[in-house]
Design a protein around this motif. Structure first.
Motif, PDB file in Angstrom:
ATOM      1  N   THR A 119     -18.666  17.670  -1.263  1.00  0.00           N
ATOM      2  CA  THR A 119     -18.646  18.503  -0.026  1.00  0.00           C
ATOM      3  C   THR A 119     -17.951  18.520   0.469  1.00  0.00           C
ATOM      4  N   ASP A 120     -16.715  19.522   0.725  1.00  0.00           N
ATOM      5  CA  ASP A 120     -15.466  19.464   1.337  1.00  0.00           C
ATOM      6  C   ASP A 120     -16.111  19.744   2.614  1.00  0.00           C
ATOM      7  N   THR A 121     -16.605  19.287   3.230  1.00  0.00           N
ATOM      8  CA  THR A 121     -16.559  19.615   4.991  1.00  0.00           C
ATOM      9  C   THR A 121     -15.789  18.585   6.259  1.00  0.00           C
ATOM     10  N   ARG A 122     -14.607  18.511   6.258  1.00  0.00           N
ATOM     11  CA  ARG A 122     -14.037  18.130   7.450  1.00  0.00           C
ATOM     12  C   ARG A 122     -15.170  17.718   8.802  1.00  0.00           C
ATOM     13  N   GLN A 123     -16.274  17.294   8.674  1.00  0.00           N
ATOM     14  CA  GLN A 123     -17.092  17.009   9.920  1.00  0.00           C
ATOM     15  C   GLN A 123     -17.237  15.977   9.930  1.00  0.00           C
ATOM     16  N   GLY A 124     -17.233  14.851  11.209  1.00  0.00           N
ATOM     17  CA  GLY A 124     -17.474  12.879  10.861  1.00  0.00           C
ATOM     18  C   GLY A 124     -16.040  12.614  10.181  1.00  0.00           C
ATOM     19  N   GLU A 125     -16.604  11.138  10.650  1.00  0.00           N
ATOM     20  CA  GLU A 125     -15.763  10.010  10.731  1.00  0.00           C
ATOM     21  C   GLU A 125     -14.661   9.994   8.864  1.00  0.00           C
ATOM     22  N   GLY A 126     -13.321  10.438   9.205  1.00  0.00           N
ATOM     23  CA  GLY A 126     -12.449  10.078   8.306  1.00  0.00           C
ATOM     24  C   GLY A 126     -12.305  11.320   6.665  1.00  0.00           C
ATOM     25  N   ASN A 127     -13.139  12.051   7.400  1.00  0.00           N
ATOM     26  CA  ASN A 127     -13.128  13.469   6.509  1.00  0.00           C
ATOM     27  C   ASN A 127     -12.487  14.511   6.635  1.00  0.00           C
ATOM     28  N   ASN A 128     -11.609  14.154   7.840  1.00  0.00           N
ATOM     29  CA  ASN A 128     -10.973  15.569   8.759  1.00  0.00           C
ATOM     30  C   ASN A 128      -9.362  15.304   7.902  1.00  0.00           C
ATOM     31  N   ILE A 129      -8.796  14.028   6.934  1.00  0.00           N
ATOM     32  CA  ILE A 129      -7.615  13.579   6.069  1.00  0.00           C
ATOM     33  C   ILE A 129      -6.452  14.387   6.378  1.00  0.00           C
ATOM     34  N   ASP A 130      -6.449  15.572   5.931  1.00  0.00           N
ATOM     35  CA  ASP A 130      -5.520  16.548   5.915  1.00  0.00           C
ATOM     36  C   ASP A 130      -5.286  17.631   6.805  1.00  0.00           C
ATOM     37  N   ASN A 131      -5.997  17.196   8.114  1.00  0.00           N
ATOM     38  CA  ASN A 131      -6.087  17.679   9.493  1.00  0.00           C
ATOM     39  C   ASN A 131      -6.077  19.133   9.514  1.00  0.00           C
ATOM     40  N   GLN A 132      -7.787  18.976   8.538  1.00  0.00           N
ATOM     41  CA  GLN A 132      -8.073  20.670   9.121  1.00  0.00           C
ATOM     42  C   GLN A 132      -9.900  20.558   9.260  1.00  0.00           C
ATOM     43  N   ALA A 133     -10.399  21.077   9.667  1.00  0.00           N
ATOM     44  CA  ALA A 133     -11.808  21.304   9.885  1.00  0.00           C
ATOM     45  C   ALA A 133     -12.324  22.117   9.603  1.00  0.00           C
ATOM     46  N   GLY A 134     -13.962  22.551   9.690  1.00  0.00           N
ATOM     47  CA  GLY A 134     -14.549  23.003   9.194  1.00  0.00           C
ATOM     48  C   GLY A 134     -15.654  22.171   7.928  1.00  0.00           C
ATOM     49  N   GLU A 135     -16.918  22.853   8.420  1.00  0.00           N
ATOM     50  CA  GLU A 135     -18.357  22.689   7.226  1.00  0.00           C
ATOM     51  C   GLU A 135     -17.807  22.752   6.267  1.00  0.00           C
ATOM     52  N   ILE A 204     -28.907  25.723 -18.484  1.00  0.00           N
ATOM     53  CA  ILE A 204     -28.852  24.012 -19.020  1.00  0.00           C
ATOM     54  C   ILE A 204     -29.498  23.459 -18.050  1.00  0.00           C
ATOM     55  N   LEU A 205     -30.806  22.498 -18.264  1.00  0.00           N
ATOM     56  CA  LEU A 205     -31.068  21.775 -17.077  1.00  0.00           C
ATOM     57  C   LEU A 205     -30.811  21.284 -16.750  1.00  0.00           C
ATOM     58  N   VAL A 206     -31.000  20.556 -15.152  1.00  0.00           N
ATOM     59  CA  VAL A 206     -30.172  19.489 -14.715  1.00  0.00           C
ATOM     60  C   VAL A 206     -31.633  19.094 -14.354  1.00  0.00           C
ATOM     61  N   ASP A 207     -31.459  16.483 -15.065  1.00  0.00           N
ATOM     62  CA  ASP A 207     -31.897  16.271 -15.016  1.00  0.00           C
ATOM     63  C   ASP A 207     -31.290  15.315 -14.082  1.00  0.00           C
ATOM     64  N   HIS A 208     -30.346  15.210 -13.163  1.00  0.00           N
ATOM     65  CA  HIS A 208     -30.425  14.528 -11.651  1.00  0.00           C
ATOM     66  C   HIS A 208     -29.647  15.514 -11.431  1.00  0.00           C
ATOM     67  N   TYR A 209     -29.630  15.405  -9.848  1.00  0.00           N
ATOM     68  CA  TYR A 209     -28.194  15.905  -9.531  1.00  0.00           C
ATOM     69  C   TYR A 209     -27.605  14.467  -7.848  1.00  0.00           C
ATOM     70  N   VAL A 210     -26.472  15.410  -7.479  1.00  0.00           N
ATOM     71  CA  VAL A 210     -25.635  13.960  -6.809  1.00  0.00           C
ATOM     72  C   VAL A 210     -24.370  14.347  -6.340  1.00  0.00           C
ATOM     73  N   THR A 211     -24.925  14.606  -4.648  1.00  0.00           N
ATOM     74  CA  THR A 211     -24.488  15.516  -3.428  1.00  0.00           C
ATOM     75  C   THR A 211     -22.882  14.014  -2.966  1.00  0.00           C
ATOM     76  N   VAL A 212     -21.469  14.443  -2.997  1.00  0.00           N
ATOM     77  CA  VAL A 212     -20.742  13.129  -2.622  1.00  0.00           C
ATOM     78  C   VAL A 212     -19.743  13.470  -1.428  1.00  0.00           C
ATOM     79  N   ASP A 213     -19.741  12.514  -0.376  1.00  0.00           N
ATOM     80  CA  ASP A 213     -18.743  13.570   0.836  1.00  0.00           C
ATOM     81  C   ASP A 213     -17.573  12.306   0.433  1.00  0.00           C
ATOM     82  N   PHE A 214     -16.911  13.665   1.376  1.00  0.00           N
ATOM     83  CA  PHE A 214     -14.700  12.532   1.067  1.00  0.00           C
ATOM     84  C   PHE A 214     -15.034  11.357   1.300  1.00  0.00           C
ATOM     85  N   ASN A 215     -15.512  11.134   2.607  1.00  0.00           N
ATOM     86  CA  ASN A 215     -15.141  10.140   3.304  1.00  0.00           C
ATOM     87  C   ASN A 215     -15.425   8.462   2.185  1.00  0.00           C
ATOM     88  N   GLY A 216     -16.567   8.736   1.650  1.00  0.00           N
ATOM     89  CA  GLY A 216     -17.304   7.833   1.152  1.00  0.00           C
ATOM     90  C   GLY A 216     -16.451   7.559  -0.077  1.00  0.00           C
TER      91      GLY A 216
END
Length: 428
Positions: A119-135, A204-216
């Motif tokens: 996810t490229d959300t800039r919301q939340g602590e640590g996610n606006n690293i490049d001085n931009q904002a937005g979901e 292609i059938l997706v067996d598993h899915y994962v979403t990762v945020d930038f802060n992590g």
């Protein structure tokens, strides 16, 4: 002549200055017990060695060992529960329809397909690293394919500005639309719509899915003590929070986050270049995580796992660390040179600066669905986990030295790979 004074053999055990060889110690104690038995038969007084004291020490050692084992076990249980508790679990199966069937293939196990969405959300602590904002939407979409024989793995990136015909999502609640950017599906319908879009367009059938945020992601890099990158030219875009001098060095989490997000101040400024840079970084981080310095350091390893699990949203099939560990074990025997990261073949849209999939993309998806290794032609600019770009391997014949991303028809595979790396701002 007076009788010689009687001496109990066990007394030898009590001598404070006696030095007993460890291998003979058990024999000495046995002799002492025999002497006690003989003395009892003769009516003579018994003198026992300090066996009782030895038993006390043994009990202390046993209790201490048991306590340590319990503490270790409880620590493992706590860590397991803590890490599992970090995970967010989301079940999108009820939102998907017309799912493709998994192809039958040869092999000891079934191939696995895992769709990773960043996810490229800039919301939340640590996610606006490049001085931009937005979901925003999904900054990154990668299919991780693990072969049935567990000898090959591919990480295939899909450019976020690929132009595709999006299928209907949420069982028709979100209507289908033509000529849409890939990441619009995530912005409109979240991960479920992206999964639906992927399955319908690739078969292609997706067996598993994962979403990762930038802060992590940032915390994961810091947990392993930084990740090495090779920067051919100084990156100076301080307005977006990044300044990195040319050279090979390890960068911290905050720097790494800016580095993989950066687009216009690195290479040719394209999204394709950024994807290639992300692939190189993930390959380098994989090397660091699998290194002895990480795996043999409980603090570093637990720090990485803690950061990783806090940043993940997973399907019910990966809902705890036991299931994730089981999945990780599937990768244990893969040679790093057989773990390759590549971008789905693309071409420039003639009516739009964004990208469309090239005809070769169908070949890639078909071979993945059938669990067949990708040919060298399809992986010409792939990055191997065994050797991320580090500037150490210099090519002998460079037909294009200006860093252009477009390869000439006569360019060799090495030339094309070098040109792709230069366009991404990577060392060649």
């Amino acid at each position: 002549m007076p009788d010689e004074p009687w001496v109990d053999d066990a007394a030898a055990v009590d001598q404070p200055d006696a030095v007993v060889d460890p291998d003979e110690e058990a024999d000495v104690l046995d002799d002492a017990d025999d002497a006690d038995d003989e003395g009892a038969g003769n009516g003579k007084p018994k003198r026992r060695g300090k066996v009782k004291k030895r038993h006390t020490v043994a009990r202390v050692l046993a209790v201490t060992t048991l306590a340590l084992a319990m503490v270790t076990g409880l620590t493992v249980v706590y860590s397991f529960r803590h890490l599992s508790g970090n995970l967010n679990v989301a079940d999108y199966s009820q939102d998907l329809q017309n799912r493709p069937e998994k192809k039958k293939v040869e092999g000891p196990k079934e191939p696995l397909n895992i769709l990773i969405m960043g996810t490229d959300t800039r919301q939340g602590e640590g996610n606006n690293i490049d001085n931009q904002a937005g979901e925003g939407g999904s900054d990154t979409t990668i299919l991780v394919h693990l072969s049935a024989d567990r000898e090959h793995a591919y990480g295939i990136s899909i450019p976020r500005d690929s132009m595709v015909d999006r299928p209907a999502c949420d069982k028709g609640a979100i209507p289908a639309a033509s000529y849409q950017m890939w990441n619009a599906a995530f912005a409109i319908g979240g991960p479920a719509c992206t999964i639906q879009q992927f399955e319908q367009l690739t078969g292609i059938l997706v067996d598993h899915y994962v979403t990762v945020d930038f802060n992590g992601f940032q915390e994961m890099v810091d947990a392993v003590g930084g990740v090495e990158v090779c920067i051919p030219e100084t990156i100076d875009d301080r307005s977006h929070g990044i300044y990195l001098e040319a050279g090979t060095r390890e960068i911290s989490g905050r720097q790494a986050l800016s580095y993989v997000r950066q687009r216009y101040a690195v290479g040719d400024g394209s999204d394709i270049g950024r994807l290639k840079r992300q692939q190189a970084f993930v390959a380098s981080m994989s090397n660091k995580v699998l290194s002895a310095g990480t795996l043999t350091s409980p603090t570093r390893l637990l720090g990485f796992l803690n950061a990783a699990t806090k940043s993940l949203t997973v399907d019910p099939g990966l809902s705890n660390m036991g299931k994730i560990a089981k999945l990780g074990i599937e990768f244990r025997n893969i040679n790093p040179s057989n773990i390759q990261f590549l971008t789905i073949p693309w071409t420039v849209d003639p009516s739009n600066p964004n990208r469309v999939w090239a005809p070769e993309a169908k070949v890639v998806w078909r071979r993945i669905a059938l669990d067949k290794p990708l040919t060298r032609r399809l992986t010409v600019d792939a990055i191997s986990a065994a050797r991320p770009p580090d500037g150490q391997e210099k090519t002998k014949n460079k037909k294009n030295k200006n860093g252009s991303a477009s390869a000439s028809p006569s360019a060799t595979p090495t030339d094309q790979a070098d040109q792709a790396a230069a366009a991404a701002g990577l060392c060649t």
